[in-house]
Each structure stands twice: as structure tokens, then as C-alpha cells.
Design an enzyme around this catalytic site. Structure first.
Site, PDB file in Angstrom:
ATOM      1  N   GLU A   1       0.802  -1.223   0.000  1.00 37.29           N
ATOM      2  CA  GLU A   1       0.000   0.000   0.000  1.00 37.29           C
ATOM      3  C   GLU A   1       0.840   1.281   0.000  1.00 37.29           C
ATOM      4  O   GLU A   1       0.544   2.221   0.738  1.00 37.29           O
ATOM      5  CB  GLU A   1      -0.933   0.022   1.224  1.00 37.29           C
ATOM      6  CG  GLU A   1      -1.913  -1.123   1.213  1.00 37.29           C
ATOM      7  CD  GLU A   1      -2.733  -1.241   2.489  1.00 37.29           C
ATOM      8  OE1 GLU A   1      -3.897  -1.619   2.401  1.00 37.29           O
ATOM      9  OE2 GLU A   1      -2.188  -0.971   3.585  1.00 37.29           O
TER      10      GLU A   1
HETATM   11  C1  TNX Z   1      -4.375  -4.141   4.667  1.00 38.19           C
HETATM   12  S1  TNX Z   1      -2.734  -6.227   3.678  1.00 38.19           S
HETATM   13  C2  TNX Z   1      -3.123  -3.843   5.149  1.00 38.19           C
HETATM   14  C3  TNX Z   1      -2.974  -3.370   6.521  1.00 38.19           C
HETATM   15  C4  TNX Z   1      -4.290  -3.234   7.210  1.00 38.19           C
HETATM   16  C5  TNX Z   1      -5.195  -4.381   6.844  1.00 38.19           C
HETATM   17  C6  TNX Z   1      -6.494  -4.363   7.584  1.00 38.19           C
HETATM   18  C7  TNX Z   1      -1.643  -5.285   3.978  1.00 38.19           C
HETATM   19  C8  TNX Z   1      -0.347  -5.763   3.667  1.00 38.19           C
HETATM   20  N1  TNX Z   1      -1.943  -4.087   4.497  1.00 38.19           N
HETATM   21  O1  TNX Z   1      -2.272  -2.165   6.547  1.00 38.19           O
HETATM   22  O2  TNX Z   1      -4.053  -3.237   8.580  1.00 38.19           O
HETATM   23  O3  TNX Z   1      -5.431  -4.349   5.466  1.00 38.19           O
HETATM   24  O4  TNX Z   1      -7.261  -5.490   7.282  1.00 38.19           O
END
Ligand code: TNX
Length: 552
Positions: A354
Site C-alpha cells: 500500500e
Molecule cells: C491491509 S494487507 C493492510 C494493513 C491493514 C489491513 C487491515 C496489507 C499488507 N496491508 O495495513 O491493517 O489491510 O485489514
């Protein structure tokens, strides 16, 4: 088959009351009990539904091979645990598990002195048992547990433990009897990597709370604890060369609570405790996004030289280290060097998810520069699957967290990396994200990946999950537990249980044994064990819990 005893009406209704009280564990978890409340052991719900001798192999994860035979072994006041030099540690651990509830002394003695007790043997010649396999033989004259490595004995001890009545998990003396069904279990894992991730950044969890989770993982033969140590809301691990990361960057958490961090000694205590449960800890330093806590602590890490405020919300994707600035790489080198020095394990997770505030070119440039630093300090890179948007380093593992609805092109990019030699850890969010709500009525958790009921989290096959990825690229599975909405151990319990045992079974048990209909019965049989351990769990209507509508 479960042997059912007829229960007289009165006892039956008492039992129902006890079950209702146990189910209340879930409600109270939802109702936000006082922060850090010690988990209270639940009532002995469902215990009466347990047979005196649990059928061999009716455990989680289900063993690769089970041959019931002959009469059971009975643990008594005179039982001794026979060890050799290499099995002594596991022998002590086993004695520690069994003493409080049995009330037996269970001395750990030199092997020859324990002819009729429980013998634990490390036999290097047992090559077929591999790094974690074991063989358990049970007969009236004794129990013999054999493995090639102590780790295999440790896994075998979990089998032995689950064969005993659930009351063995209690910490006060219970009546027994303590019988282990006769026969042989020969067992090796399907995957070498069977992980669980705990996010200690969004909400901080103390060393003791992490140890409690480690113990829960151990029961289901999980061998890897991935700690998500840094994120926008908090930096949780001391770095001597950048002290404000923790003193300032660790000073809060989601919702504005006090946060916290691990000193190096505390972190090493976690690593040691995990090792005593034959679990490898993988530290994650999430970069270049998910870095607000670091950016808030050191203005120079920001492209504009201005430190943002600390962040206590739950948005993602708004922060980035400053990729063009040289100081960024001094920072990364220091952090990776210090974390690698605290890590006896092979891996260092660099996040990479992300990074919505990092341009694609910057992301690629960052990963090109940072992955060699991990190698320089002797570790192997693990990254979230966005790392395949750059070029994963030789030998790197990527952790796939896509969903059914993830675009085909993104799946294909990960599959192509897998065909190219990158190992895969599977954590599909709409299957094994333990922070997803079970249903719309689940009070805790998030739902961006959909609702994930117990069956959904169990009923998929890691080997064929990602189209185009060779089965051999799959190193295993991992269940992440993100904690934006989770503040206490009771919150962790009700989200991890009962999905976590299913993920553990996906990782350990042979593909041919995978079957929801039989799994759900074995899962139901774990209920009195959860209660005895003080684990509050989601009483999913998909699972035939004891006394829960089965007519008893
Ligand atoms: C996605 S999956 C994220 C996290 C969040 C999570 C909550 C991923 C690698 N990153 O930053 O905490 O979703 O479900």
C-alpha cells in the site's frame, strides 16, 4: 466417532447454562472489557461431551497417518518422562504442561529409567521425519515419541496433548483419568512455513500478551510468528541509532492510547520464548509506506523536511519515506542492521504494501536499494506481494494477500514472480485475514475484504489457489491479525478463534485429508479446550459445538 454419553436432564440443562456463559466470553470481548484484563479461564463447558479416551488422530491439524491399535496408555502418579540430551528441553516443556492439571510429579529422567513412561527420543537416523515430523506410539506399557529433531518432538507433544482430555489444559488439579488412545501416529507437515502475524503497531501488545499468542500458536503446530512492528500509528522496536522512533513514534496507537514499544531486551525475550516453542520470529519493518510514526519522529526523513503529527486513525496509504533523499538510506541501513542483529531467524520482512503515496518509479528505486541491505546483514527478504511490482531479490519470499476479486493482472504478476523462483506465502485477505468480521454482526474487525466465516477460511487449497503459480513455489500459509479494532487479548482471541486452527491445518495436513465435514467435527471438539485455556471464541453456527443443538 465421538462417543456420546447420555446426560440426565438436570445435568444437561446445567451444561447448557455453562455453554451460554462460555458464549458470553464472546459478548464480553465485543463489549470492550477493561484494557489488559487478565483472560479468565472459562467454565468447563462441553467437557461432559468428551469421551474418556479421545479417538486417535481426532486432533487439529489432522495427522498425516493414524493407525489406532490396542488399549490406551494411562498417565498416572508414577509416570516418568524419559529423555536424552537432545530431548530434555521438550521433556521439561511437556512436564510443565501436564503437572498442573494432573497433579502428578512427572519427573524428567534419563531415558533408560523411564521404561514404562513417556519416552522422548531424537533419532538422527529418522530422516523420513524431516525437520518437524514425529512418530507417536501409544500402548498400555508406555508412550514413545520419536523425531529426527527436537522441533519434531515439540510438534508431537502437541499431538499427545490434544489426545488427552481438554481438562489437561486447566491450571488446577483435575480428576482425570488421563488416557491416550492406543496406536501409532506418523506425521510430517505439508508446508515448511506455517505462520501467524500479529500487528503490534496499530495497538500495542505487551511481551506477556505476545507470549500468550505464541502459546496458542504452538498448540496448532504453527512455526512462524511474523511481528508487524512498525506502521503509521506506532514504532514498536527500539533502534539505538534513532531513539525517537520509539520514545516519540511509539508513544501512541489507534484511538490515542499510550502505545508502547519493546526494548531490545524485551524483544529478545519474545524471540527466545518463540524459539522455546520452536517458532521463528520474522520482524517486519514496513517501508516505504506505512511510515508515519518514523516520519513524525524525524523531520529529515520527510521530503519537505517537516515532521507530520503522530497519527491515531485507521487510514492507510498516506505516508512515504522520501525516496530521493540520501538520509533515507542511512536510516534504512541502521534500522535493518540493528533489527537483523536481534534476529536469529533467516528472514526480515520489509513490508512494501500500500505505498500509495510513493510513485511507481520511486517504489522500484527504493526496493532496488533496500533489498541488498537486507542481504548485507545476512537476512532473506520477505515482502508483501506488491514487491513483485519491483524485482524481488534472489531467494525472496512474497506474501500474497489478494482476494478473489483482485484483478487478474495483479495475480498474474505474482504468479510470474513465482514461476521465476520467488517463494510464496499465502495470506489471501478474504480467507485468512483474522481481522475480517465473520458476519455483519461481528462487533470487532473490519470488512473491506468481505465477511470471512469459519468455513470460508478453511475451505481452499494453497497449492492451487493462485492461478499460474507453480505448486512448488508455495512455501506455506500465514494468518495475519491486524489490530486497528483490536485492543486486548480477549479481542485477539475472538477473532483468531476458531479460524486460526483451520489455517494451521491447511499448512500442516496432507491435501488429501482436507474435508470441511470432518474438520468441523474436530473443530467442535476443541471447544472444551478453548474453554480450559481461557480462549474466548466465535461460536460460529457453521460448527456443531458440543451441546449446541446436537440434541444432548
Ligand atoms: C491491509 S494487507 C493492510 C494493513 C491493514 C489491513 C487491515 C496489507 C499488507 N496491508 O495495513 O491493517 O489491510 O485489514
Amino acid at each position: 466417532m465421538r462417543q456420546r454419553r447420555r446426560i440426565p436432564r438436570l445435568i444437561g440443562s446445567l451444561l447448557l447454562l455453562a455453554v451460554a456463559a462460555a458464549a458470553g466470553g464472546e459478548a464480553s470481548a465485543a463489549g470492550k472489557p477493561a484494557r489488559k484484563a487478565a483472560p479468565a479461564p472459562g467454565p468447563a463447558a462441553g467437557a461432559a461431551a468428551e469421551p474418556e479416551v479421545r479417538p486417535l488422530g481426532r486432533i487439529i491439524p489432522v495427522p498425516a497417518s493414524v493407525t489406532p491399535e490396542g488399549e490406551p496408555y494411562t498417565l498416572t502418579r508414577t509416570t516418568r518422562i524419559g529423555v536424552d540430551q537432545k530431548s530434555r528441553e521438550v521433556g521439561r516443556y511437556l512436564a510443565g504442561l501436564l503437572r498442573p492439571s494432573t497433579g502428578f510429579p512427572l519427573p524428567v529422567v534419563d531415558e533408560r529409567a523411564a521404561q514404562s513412561g513417556i519416552r522422548l527420543r531424537v533419532s538422527p537416523g529418522e530422516t523420513a521425519l524431516g525437520a518437524e515430523g514425529y512418530r507417536l506410539r501409544s500402548e498400555p506399557g508406555g508412550i514413545t515419541l520419536t523425531a529426527r529433531e527436537p522441533a519434531g518432538l515439540f510438534r508431537g507433544v502437541q499431538t499427545l496433548r490434544q489426545q488427552l482430555p481438554a481438562a489437561v489444559e486447566r491450571r488446577t488439579v483435575q480428576p482425570g483419568p488421563w488416557k491416550i488412545a492406543g496406536g501409532t501416529v506418523t506425521d510430517t507437515p505439508r508446508y515448511a512455513y506455517r505462520g501467524a502475524m500479529l500487528d503490534v503497531s496499530r495497538h500495542f501488545f505487551t511481551v506477556d500478551e505476545v507470549k500468550r499468542y505464541i502459546d496458542q500458536l504452538a498448540l496448532y503446530k504453527i512455526n512462524t510468528l511474523h511481528l508487524h512492528l512498525t506502521d503509521d500509528q506506532g514504532w514498536r522496536i527500539a533502534v539505538d541509532s534513532w531513539p525517537r522512533l520509539t520514545t516519540y513514534g511509539g508513544s501512541t496507537e489507534v484511538g490515542g492510547g499510550p502505545g508502547g514499544y519493546y526494548t531490545k531486551e524485551e524483544y529478545q525475550e519474545i524471540v527466545r520464548y518463540a524459539a522455546s516453542r520452536h517458532q521463528e520470529v520474522i520482524p517486519e519493518i514496513d517501508m516505504p509506506g506505512h511510515t508515519n510514526a518514523a516520519l513524525a519522529s524525524y523531520a529529515e526523513l520527510n521530503c519537505d523536511g517537516v515532521a507530520p503529527p503522530l497519527y491515531t486513525g485507521i487510514k492507510v496509504g498516506f505516508s512515504s519515506l522520501c525516496v530521493p533523499k540520501p538520509v533515507t538510506y542511512d536510516f534504512v541501513d541502521d534500522v535493518i542492521r540493528e533489527i537483523a542483529a536481534l534476529t536469529p531467524g533467516r528472514y526480515l520482512h520489509i513490508g512494501g504494501d500500500e505505498a500509495h503515496s510513493t510513485s511507481h518509479a520511486d517504489y522500484v528505486a527504493f526496493m532496488e536499494r533496500v533489498q541488498p541491505v537486507v542481504a548485507k546483514y545476512g537476512k532473506t527478504v520477505v515482502g508483501w506481494h506488491q514487491l513483485t511490482g519491483a524485482t524481488p531479490a534472489e531467494g525472496a519470499l512474497v506474501q500474497y494477500w489478494g482476494l478473489d476479486r483482485t484483478p487478474a493482472a495483479e495475480k498474474e504478476r505474482v504468479a510470474a514472480a513465482a514461476r521465476n523462483g520467488t517463494g510464496l506465502i499465502l495470506s489471501p485477505a478474504d480467507r485468512v485475514y483474522l481481522d475480517m468480521k465473520y458476519t455483519k454482526d461481528t462487533p470487532l474487525g473490519l470488512a473491506w475484504a468481505g465477511y470471512v466465516e469459519v468455513r470460508r477460511s478453511y475451505d481452499w487449497d494453497p497449492a492451487t489457489y493462485l492461478p499460474g503459480a507453480p505448486a512448488a513455489a508455495v512455501r506455506g500459509v500465514e494468518a495475519p491479525l491486524w489490530t486497528e479494532t483490536l485492543e486486548t487479548p480477549a479481542h485477539l482471541d475472538v477473532m483468531a478463534f476458531p479460524r486460526l486452527p483451520g489455517v494451521a491445518e491447511l499448512g500442516w495436513s496432507p491435501a488429501a485429508s482436507h474435508d470441511w465435514e470432518t474438520y468441523k467435527v474436530r473443530l467442535a471438539e476443541q471447544a472444551p479446550r478453548f474453554d480450559a485455556l481461557g480462549i474466548g471464541y466465535h461460536r460460529s453456527p457453521q460448527v456443531p459445538w458440543p451441546t449446541g443443538g446436537s440434541g444432548e
